[in-house]
Design a protein around this motif. Structure first.
Motif, PDB file in Angstrom:
ATOM      1  N   CYS A  53       0.640  -1.169   0.012  1.00 58.19           N
ATOM      2  CA  CYS A  53      -0.012  -0.043  -0.007  1.00 58.19           C
ATOM      3  C   CYS A  53       0.842   1.194  -0.044  1.00 58.19           C
ATOM      4  N   SER A  55       2.257   4.523   1.050  1.00 59.45           N
ATOM      5  CA  SER A  55       1.929   5.971   1.899  1.00 59.45           C
ATOM      6  C   SER A  55       0.564   5.859   2.005  1.00 59.45           C
ATOM      7  N   ASP A  74       2.267  -3.509   4.290  1.00 56.00           N
ATOM      8  CA  ASP A  74       3.512  -2.965   3.665  1.00 56.00           C
ATOM      9  C   ASP A  74       4.640  -3.329   4.341  1.00 56.00           C
ATOM     10  N   GLU A  77       8.037   0.520   7.394  1.00 61.25           N
ATOM     11  CA  GLU A  77       7.407   1.012   8.380  1.00 61.25           C
ATOM     12  C   GLU A  77       7.155   2.540   8.246  1.00 61.25           C
ATOM     13  N   LEU A  80       4.179   3.103   6.263  1.00 62.06           N
ATOM     14  CA  LEU A  80       2.943   3.082   6.955  1.00 62.06           C
ATOM     15  C   LEU A  80       2.821   4.259   8.094  1.00 62.06           C
ATOM     16  N   ARG A  84      -0.618   6.078   8.008  1.00 61.01           N
ATOM     17  CA  ARG A  84      -1.199   6.489   9.221  1.00 61.01           C
ATOM     18  C   ARG A  84      -1.579   7.791   9.454  1.00 61.01           C
ATOM     19  N   TRP A  92      -3.401  -0.027   9.082  1.00 59.37           N
ATOM     20  CA  TRP A  92      -2.211  -0.272   8.234  1.00 59.37           C
ATOM     21  C   TRP A  92      -1.571  -1.157   8.897  1.00 59.37           C
ATOM     22  N   GLN A  94       2.118  -3.828   9.346  1.00 58.27           N
ATOM     23  CA  GLN A  94       3.593  -3.952   8.682  1.00 58.27           C
ATOM     24  C   GLN A  94       3.804  -5.226   8.707  1.00 58.27           C
TER      25      GLN A  94
END
Length: 204
Positions: A53, A55, A74, A77, A80, A84, A92, A94
């Motif tokens: 995904c 950003s 994704d 981190e 993500l 978020r 979201w 990881q």
């Protein structure tokens, strides 16, 4: 010589260049024609699993604007964290798309410009992942290469691995896992030359 050892660098590259990649990608939604085809097949307030995904911009942005609920997966981190911050009300996670297992089935599964970074063997195994998170009627959309092979692109001066199976093998795997091909275009000129698959989970 096979280049699939370069596939091991993909996660690290997108972690290393997360912010640069998001800036480079920008907000131009060249995928809209295919996202609209997917959306036309979905119920209102559809639950969408977005694999790779990033950003959340611009694909998830558009889907959220159309009323979808997003679960984004994704490995980066930092990507993500941006997702978020952009959309705190969405989910979201990881995780490695090859290995995660959610206790949920989705209305749609999207693997846009992410699935094709996997090795050919990993791509074959991903169809079990798709099926695991699908129910009857689930829409699956992913991008691939146009033919069997490997290709090495570049991301900020570093080699970027891509691989593809032959279209005939994708069709076989989709059928094996109960997906019917609804649409497929090789190097679609309406979508910056992307090869796109749109399929739907049948009753088997």
């Amino acid at each position: 010589m096979p280049n699939n050892h370069l596939s091991k660098n993909i996660i690290e590259l997108y972690r290393k260049y997360a912010r640069e990649w998001v800036a480079l990608r920008g907000e131009w939604l060249f995928e809209k024609v295919w996202l609209d085809r997917m959306l036309a097949l979905l119920p209102d307030q559809a639950n969408v699993l977005d694999l790779g995904c990033g950003s959340g911009k611009p694909l998830a942005t558009y889907l959220i604007e159309q009323g979808c609920a997003i679960t984004g997966v994704d490995s980066s981190e930092l990507m993500l964290q941006m997702a978020r911050a952009n959309f705190p009300e969405q989910m979201w996670l990881q995780a490695d798309m090859r290995q995660f297992n959610l206790a949920q089935k989705f209305d749609a599964i999207l693997a846009w410009d992410s699935f094709f970074h996997l090795t050919q063997d990993d791509q074959r195994q991903m169809f079990a992942q798709f099926a695991r998170h699908a129910k009857q009627g689930t829409i699956l959309m992913f991008t691939s290469g146009p033919a069997h092979g490997e290709a090495i692109g570049e991301l900020f001066g570093e080699p970027l691995y891509h691989a593809s199976l032959a279209p005939e093998e994708y069709r076989h795997l989709l059928a094996q896992y109960g997906f019917d091909v609804l649409n497929m275009v090789v190097e679609d000129p309406e979508c910056t030359g992307h090869t796109v698959w749109l399929a739907q989970k049948g009753s088997q």
